[in-house]
Design an enzyme around this catalytic site. Structure first.
Site, PDB file in Angstrom:
ATOM      1  N   ASP A 152     -76.139   2.975  54.560  1.00 45.32           N
ATOM      2  CA  ASP A 152     -76.312   2.513  55.991  1.00 45.32           C
ATOM      3  C   ASP A 152     -75.623   3.672  56.969  1.00 45.32           C
ATOM      4  O   ASP A 152     -74.831   4.250  56.734  1.00 45.32           O
ATOM      5  CB  ASP A 152     -75.298   1.315  55.985  1.00 45.32           C
ATOM      6  CG  ASP A 152     -75.649   0.475  57.113  1.00 45.32           C
ATOM      7  OD1 ASP A 152     -76.794   0.819  57.902  1.00 45.32           O
ATOM      8  OD2 ASP A 152     -74.867  -0.668  57.489  1.00 45.32           O
ATOM      9  N   HIS A 186     -83.224   8.475  59.520  1.00 49.79           N
ATOM     10  CA  HIS A 186     -83.689   8.272  58.181  1.00 49.79           C
ATOM     11  C   HIS A 186     -84.256   9.193  57.401  1.00 49.79           C
ATOM     12  O   HIS A 186     -83.798   9.630  56.165  1.00 49.79           O
ATOM     13  CB  HIS A 186     -84.759   7.245  58.227  1.00 49.79           C
ATOM     14  CG  HIS A 186     -84.473   5.833  58.791  1.00 49.79           C
ATOM     15  ND1 HIS A 186     -83.433   5.070  58.472  1.00 49.79           N
ATOM     16  CD2 HIS A 186     -85.159   5.017  59.859  1.00 49.79           C
ATOM     17  CE1 HIS A 186     -83.173   3.872  59.140  1.00 49.79           C
ATOM     18  NE2 HIS A 186     -84.231   4.062  60.169  1.00 49.79           N
ATOM     19  N   LEU A 246     -81.033   9.507  33.779  1.00 51.38           N
ATOM     20  CA  LEU A 246     -80.295   8.618  34.911  1.00 51.38           C
ATOM     21  C   LEU A 246     -81.414   7.673  35.088  1.00 51.38           C
ATOM     22  O   LEU A 246     -82.750   8.089  35.229  1.00 51.38           O
ATOM     23  CB  LEU A 246     -80.186   9.537  36.122  1.00 51.38           C
ATOM     24  CG  LEU A 246     -79.847   8.503  37.202  1.00 51.38           C
ATOM     25  CD1 LEU A 246     -78.507   7.902  37.229  1.00 51.38           C
ATOM     26  CD2 LEU A 246     -79.883   9.528  38.578  1.00 51.38           C
ATOM     27  N   ARG A 302     -70.545   1.130  50.161  1.00 54.92           N
ATOM     28  CA  ARG A 302     -71.419   0.985  51.582  1.00 54.92           C
ATOM     29  C   ARG A 302     -70.967   2.055  52.608  1.00 54.92           C
ATOM     30  O   ARG A 302     -69.610   2.034  52.601  1.00 54.92           O
ATOM     31  CB  ARG A 302     -71.193  -0.473  52.040  1.00 54.92           C
ATOM     32  CG  ARG A 302     -72.138  -0.432  53.217  1.00 54.92           C
ATOM     33  CD  ARG A 302     -72.175  -1.837  53.722  1.00 54.92           C
ATOM     34  NE  ARG A 302     -73.103  -1.980  54.709  1.00 54.92           N
ATOM     35  CZ  ARG A 302     -73.794  -3.067  55.299  1.00 54.92           C
ATOM     36  NH1 ARG A 302     -73.631  -4.110  54.642  1.00 54.92           N
ATOM     37  NH2 ARG A 302     -74.803  -2.881  55.909  1.00 54.92           N
TER      38      ARG A 302
HETATM   39  C1  IPE Z   1     -78.578  -3.007  54.687  1.00 55.66           C
HETATM   40  O1  IPE Z   1     -78.336  -2.435  56.006  1.00 55.66           O
HETATM   41  C2  IPE Z   1     -79.726  -2.510  54.243  1.00 55.66           C
HETATM   42  C3  IPE Z   1     -80.025  -1.075  53.989  1.00 55.66           C
HETATM   43  C4  IPE Z   1     -78.894  -0.275  53.930  1.00 55.66           C
HETATM   44  C5  IPE Z   1     -81.357  -0.642  53.273  1.00 55.66           C
HETATM   45  P1  IPE Z   1     -78.433  -3.151  57.201  1.00 55.66           P
HETATM   46  O2  IPE Z   1     -77.879  -2.114  58.453  1.00 55.66           O
HETATM   47  O3  IPE Z   1     -79.914  -3.491  57.419  1.00 55.66           O
HETATM   48  O4  IPE Z   1     -77.514  -4.562  57.451  1.00 55.66           O
HETATM   49  P2  IPE Z   1     -76.878  -5.270  58.506  1.00 55.66           P
HETATM   50  O5  IPE Z   1     -77.762  -5.216  59.739  1.00 55.66           O
HETATM   51  O6  IPE Z   1     -75.625  -4.109  59.353  1.00 55.66           O
HETATM   52  O7  IPE Z   1     -76.390  -6.318  57.855  1.00 55.66           O
HETATM   53  C1  IPE Z   2     -79.632   2.264  56.966  1.00 59.66           C
HETATM   54  O1  IPE Z   2     -79.317   2.550  58.302  1.00 59.66           O
HETATM   55  C2  IPE Z   2     -81.157   2.546  56.592  1.00 59.66           C
HETATM   56  C3  IPE Z   2     -81.976   1.190  56.556  1.00 59.66           C
HETATM   57  C4  IPE Z   2     -81.450  -0.046  56.562  1.00 59.66           C
HETATM   58  C5  IPE Z   2     -83.365   1.447  56.298  1.00 59.66           C
HETATM   59  P1  IPE Z   2     -79.708   2.005  59.323  1.00 59.66           P
HETATM   60  O2  IPE Z   2     -80.861   2.209  59.931  1.00 59.66           O
HETATM   61  O3  IPE Z   2     -79.250   0.441  59.000  1.00 59.66           O
HETATM   62  O4  IPE Z   2     -78.505   2.459  60.330  1.00 59.66           O
HETATM   63  P2  IPE Z   2     -77.866   1.860  61.439  1.00 59.66           P
HETATM   64  O5  IPE Z   2     -76.731   0.692  60.767  1.00 59.66           O
HETATM   65  O6  IPE Z   2     -78.535   1.231  62.458  1.00 59.66           O
HETATM   66  O7  IPE Z   2     -76.934   2.955  61.895  1.00 59.66           O
HETATM   67 MG    MG Z   3     -77.703  -0.484  59.193  1.00 62.49          MG
END
Ligand code: IPE
Ligand code: IPE
Ligand code: MG
Length: 233
Positions: free
Chosen positions: A12, A29, A123, A180
């Protein structure tokens, strides 16, 4: 304490990494893929059995159509680019989640990649795409209901062990360490059943900044935990 067989990561913070630099979210990303590379490599050389990465949650499809379609494109290009390298390193690939959401081309590429890497013994890399923990438990219940109707399993024989055979991570060890990044302290509908006795590690580091040294910090932290599993010696 105890061996570390299975690491799962909620990757995240890509969007915030990009925002901090006034860049479009998709560049966050893209940068996140670099972190995936270093973590996969670091796990492979440490004889970790399974690494499960949360790439796209069921809820993520509610983001803007632009972000979702760019994420799909990125997923497809990474799958295509990396499959040979994964094979060279004896890495097996499992993709879990409801793949029916994805364009046919992605579904086919995903199937081909998993097939090519199925016999590898190093792995196991699990990518969770359009995945949610609640979905996983519900789809297992649906499968087990069908098996019961077909007479393949008796209701009395449905227990923790038999139920887990219907889950997406059937035959993988339970998650030992759940990481996380980005400072959020929640599960966001990632693995539920499989984290019943996981150790949790939360770090403020944003996913694109996560690397081998960050993973080592998490592993060292895990190694100092006292895992008791409810028992006392
Ligand atoms: C969870 O992260 C999903 C992934 C890392 C793929 P999100 O950023 O989507 O989750 P929330 O919105 O903070 O709960
Ligand atoms: C995690 O990063 C990747 C996916 C959920 C695809 P985010 O896109 O949730 O990044 P933030 O949380 O907005 O920083
Ligand atoms: Mg996120």
């Amino acid at each position: 304490m105890g061996t570390l067989k299975h690491i799962a990561i909620i990757m995240d913070g890509n969007g915030r990494w990009a925002s901090k630099r006034s860049l479009p979210r998709i560049l966050g990303h893209q940068q996140g893929i670099k972190a995936v590379h270093s973590v996969v490599k670091a796990c492979a050389i440490r004889d970790i059995k399974t690494l499960t990465l949360f790439a796209f949650s069921s809820e993520n499809k509610n983001r803007s159509t632009e972000e979702v379609s760019l994420l799909f494109k990125l997923f497809l290009s990474v799958l295509k680019q990396e499959v040979k390298k994964l094979n060279k390193h004896n890495i097996r690939l499992r993709i879990i989640g409801d793949m029916s959401l994805f364009p046919a081309k992605i579904q086919q590429t995903a199937l081909d990649a998993q097939k090519l890497l199925a016999g590898n013994t190093g792995l196991t890399l699990v990518i969770a795409a359009n995945y949610s923990g609640q979905w996983d438990i519900a789809q297992s219940a649906a499968k087990i209901a069908k098996a019961a109707i077909a007479g393949d399993i008796e209701a009395n024989n449905i227990n923790v062990e038999s139920f887990s055979q219907y889950l997406s991570l059937a035959n993988e060890p339970n998650v030992d360490l759940l990481i996380r990044t980005s400072g959020e302290l929640r599960i966001s509908n990632f693995l539920l059943w499989d984290i019943a006795y996981s150790e949790f590690y939360f770090t403020k580091t944003l996913w694109p900044d996560f690397d081998e040294s960050e993973l080592i910090k998490a592993i060292n932290n895990f190694n100092n935990r006292n895992r008791r599993f409810g028992t006392r010696l």
